[in-house]
Write an enzyme that holds these catalytic residues in place. Structure first.
Site, short mmCIF file in Angstrom:
data_model
loop_
_atom_site.label_atom_id
_atom_site.label_comp_id
_atom_site.label_asym_id
_atom_site.label_seq_id
_atom_site.Cartn_x
_atom_site.Cartn_y
_atom_site.Cartn_z
NE ARG A 1 -4.09 -1.56 0.26
CZ ARG A 1 -5.40 -1.81 0.94
NH1 ARG A 1 -5.69 -0.70 1.78
NH2 ARG A 1 -6.28 -2.84 0.66
CE1 TYR B 1 -13.37 -7.80 2.47
CE2 TYR B 1 -11.51 -8.90 1.35
CZ TYR B 1 -11.88 -8.07 2.15
OH TYR B 1 -11.00 -7.14 3.02
NE ARG C 1 -7.50 5.02 1.91
CZ ARG C 1 -8.18 4.15 2.80
NH1 ARG C 1 -9.25 4.60 3.41
NH2 ARG C 1 -7.73 3.08 3.14
CG ASP D 1 -9.25 -3.77 -4.18
OD1 ASP D 1 -8.63 -3.17 -3.11
OD2 ASP D 1 -9.89 -4.63 -3.84
NE ARG E 1 -10.00 7.14 -6.12
CZ ARG E 1 -10.23 6.60 -5.18
NH1 ARG E 1 -9.39 6.09 -4.39
NH2 ARG E 1 -11.39 6.84 -4.59
O1 CP3 Z 1 -0.01 0.25 -3.12
C1 CP3 Z 1 -0.38 -0.96 -3.16
O2 CP3 Z 1 -0.13 -1.59 -2.31
C2 CP3 Z 1 -1.13 -1.34 -4.39
C3 CP3 Z 1 -2.69 -1.31 -4.37
C4 CP3 Z 1 -3.60 -2.31 -3.54
C5 CP3 Z 1 -4.87 -1.83 -3.23
N1 CP3 Z 1 -5.50 -2.71 -2.82
C6 CP3 Z 1 -5.26 -0.25 -3.50
C7 CP3 Z 1 -6.46 0.02 -2.42
C8 CP3 Z 1 -3.32 -3.42 -3.12
C9 CP3 Z 1 -2.22 -4.45 -3.28
C10 CP3 Z 1 -4.63 -3.82 -2.68
C11 CP3 Z 1 -4.86 -5.47 -2.09
C12 CP3 Z 1 -6.09 -5.31 -1.23
N2 CP3 Z 1 -7.40 -4.94 -1.42
C13 CP3 Z 1 -6.05 -6.29 -0.21
C14 CP3 Z 1 -4.95 -7.33 0.21
C15 CP3 Z 1 -3.83 -6.24 1.04
C16 CP3 Z 1 -4.07 -6.13 2.31
O3 CP3 Z 1 -4.36 -5.13 2.80
O4 CP3 Z 1 -3.93 -7.10 3.07
C17 CP3 Z 1 -7.38 -6.37 0.47
C18 CP3 Z 1 -7.64 -7.23 1.67
C19 CP3 Z 1 -8.31 -5.25 -0.35
C20 CP3 Z 1 -9.61 -5.23 -0.13
C21 CP3 Z 1 -9.79 -3.78 0.11
N3 CP3 Z 1 -9.57 -2.63 -0.80
C22 CP3 Z 1 -9.66 -3.02 1.52
C23 CP3 Z 1 -9.64 -3.83 2.80
C24 CP3 Z 1 -9.86 -1.61 1.18
C25 CP3 Z 1 -9.62 -0.75 2.24
C26 CP3 Z 1 -10.85 -0.20 2.46
C27 CP3 Z 1 -10.73 1.31 3.32
O5 CP3 Z 1 -11.27 2.35 2.84
O6 CP3 Z 1 -10.23 1.24 4.44
C28 CP3 Z 1 -9.70 -1.51 -0.17
C29 CP3 Z 1 -9.71 -0.26 -0.82
C30 CP3 Z 1 -8.37 0.13 -1.23
N4 CP3 Z 1 -7.58 -0.66 -2.37
C31 CP3 Z 1 -7.59 1.55 -1.36
C32 CP3 Z 1 -6.59 1.40 -1.91
C33 CP3 Z 1 -5.46 2.50 -2.17
C34 CP3 Z 1 -8.21 2.80 -0.70
C35 CP3 Z 1 -9.34 3.29 -1.45
C36 CP3 Z 1 -9.54 4.80 -1.54
O7 CP3 Z 1 -8.91 5.68 -1.71
O8 CP3 Z 1 -10.79 4.93 -0.97
#
Ligand code: CP3
Length: 369
Positions: A36, A160, A40, A85, A49
């Site tokens: 990540r 999920y 954010r 994602d 975004r």
């Molecule tokens: O920089 C990176 O690592 C690349 C991008 C990336 C994202 N999601 C972008 C993202 C990666 C590798 C993921 C994988 C992902 N997504 C996982 C596995 C990684 C982990 O954290 O264990 C999981 C479980 C998800 C599912 C998911 N998507 C979650 C739990 C969330 C967070 C929700 C929140 O708002 O707290 C997301 C959203 C997400 N994926 C964001 C990003 C940058 C945030 C979106 C936003 O900007 O609102």
């Protein structure tokens, strides 16, 4: 818009990240990137975004390339991770879902039974043309910096689908898993094919390595993991072995699962902050590199204290056959980018010396822990 144009002629083949992923304990460089690292915590991410929903941003190659490159401009990290994602391939085959800010993935309908299987068809490259296009832009721009492709592992994706959204206890998922193992098997086989198809599209377009996120596998006992999760992660990782890229396998709370996660077909096992890397490596065995494992909750601690923790991670990782420095989980949204920058610099500047002092084995691809 992008990175140094001069870098475009170089290739990642000899990068320190890929060497470590192939189990070489380098003497002169400790590679580092952050899960990540895009997202954010970066003001420039929040800016691009603005007004664009998460999943829409993942389908726009120009935006995906820009967001993936943002942390590379700030930090001298040794790898980029593709901005997307784990839910994107499900969306690509037509599953209705959204990603709700602050909450996570939310499904329009919960997976309830046999009738819902048909929707989970394999991912074809044409389903994710925007991924191919974004990876191609990135590989060109990144030059010698490798791009990591990624996907969610079947257990984590299934959680999920079955829960309908994020969960604390995965009660519906586990009840389905043990209560209807045949349906679970059918579901996870389909998810394995979807994950493998998503990864294959990224590798075909030029990604140099892959990471399989089984983020929530740590909710399972070792016995249940071995029976209900590992075989499907192995199905994905086996397909990646055929493509010849190094494979990182990661989950949270997996101290008891680490050997099984390695045996599923990883080159590198990602470790959270709950075990020192030397102990993690001892559990996994000498055939695997490790990645991790600074506790992301420590990023706000005073720098001298945090710096000592960073050094301790490097020293502990030196005892494994290959170490890629990372956090134990993703960068929290409120992390200070300046602190991440200092960590990268510290790992690069002091890493080789710390590694020597800790008694790292010279790189032969088969160092002993
Ligand atoms: O920089 C990176 O690592 C690349 C991008 C990336 C994202 N999601 C972008 C993202 C990666 C590798 C993921 C994988 C992902 N997504 C996982 C596995 C990684 C982990 O954290 O264990 C999981 C479980 C998800 C599912 C998911 N998507 C979650 C739990 C969330 C967070 C929700 C929140 O708002 O707290 C997301 C959203 C997400 N994926 C964001 C990003 C940058 C945030 C979106 C936003 O900007 O609102």
């Amino acid at each position: 818009m992008l990175l140094d144009p001069g870098s475009a002629r170089l290739s990642p083949a000899s990068s320190p990240f890929l060497a470590a992923a192939r189990r070489q304990q380098l003497q002169d460089r400790v590679p580092v990137w952050f899960m990540r690292q895009a997202g954010r915590s970066l003001p420039e991410y929040r800016r691009v975004r603005e007004g664009i929903p998460m999943l829409e941003s993942c389908a726009r190659p120009d935006l995906v390339a820009e967001i993936t490159l943002q942390p590379l401009r700030r930090y001298g990290v040794d790898a980029a991770i593709f901005y997307s994602d784990i839910m994107v391939p499900l969306l690509a085959v037509g599953v209705e879902l959204d990603i709700v800010p602050g909450r996570g993935p939310v499904m329009a309908h919960r997976f309830a039974g046999e009738a819902d299987l048909a929707a989970l068809r394999p991912v074809e490259p044409t389903d994710v043309g925007y991924v191919t296009e974004a990876v191609q832009i990135l590989v060109r721009e990144l030059g010698e910096v490798p791009l990591i492709g990624f996907a969610g592992a079947p257990f984590t994706l299934a959680s999920y689908l079955v829960e309908g959204g994020p969960s604390k206890d995965y009660a519906r998922t586990k009840s389905l898993m043990v209560g209807d193992p045949e349906l679970w098997d059918a579901l996870c086989r389909r998810l394995a094919d979807i994950s493998a198809g998503f990864l294959a599209a990224q590798v075909a377009a030029g990604a140099s390595a892959v990471q399989l996120f089984d983020s929530w596998a740590g909710s399972l006992s070792a016995e249940d993991y071995g029976r209900y999760a590992q075989p499907y992660a192995a199905r994905v990782l086996q397909r990646m072995a055929e493509l010849g890229v190094p494979r990182i396998h990661f989950g949270v709370g997996t101290a008891e699962l680490l050997p099984l996660m390695g045996a599923a077909g990883a080159d590198v096992v990602g470790v959270d902050w709950r075990l020192p890397l030397s102990e993690a490596s001892r559990r996994i065995g000498p055939a695997y590199a490790v990645q991790g494992n600074l506790d992301p909750a420590l990023l706000g601690a005073p720098w001298p204290v945090l710096a000592e923790r960073v050094r301790a991670v490097v020293r502990s990782g030196a005892l494994a056959p290959g170490h890629i420095f990372n956090l134990g989980h993703g960068v929290p949204p409120d992390a200070d980018p300046a602190v991440l920058g200092r960590i990268v610099d510290l790992v690069h500047e002091e890493g080789p010396k710390l590694r020597r002092e800790a008694g790292a084995q010279p790189a032969d691809g088969r160092g002993s822990p």
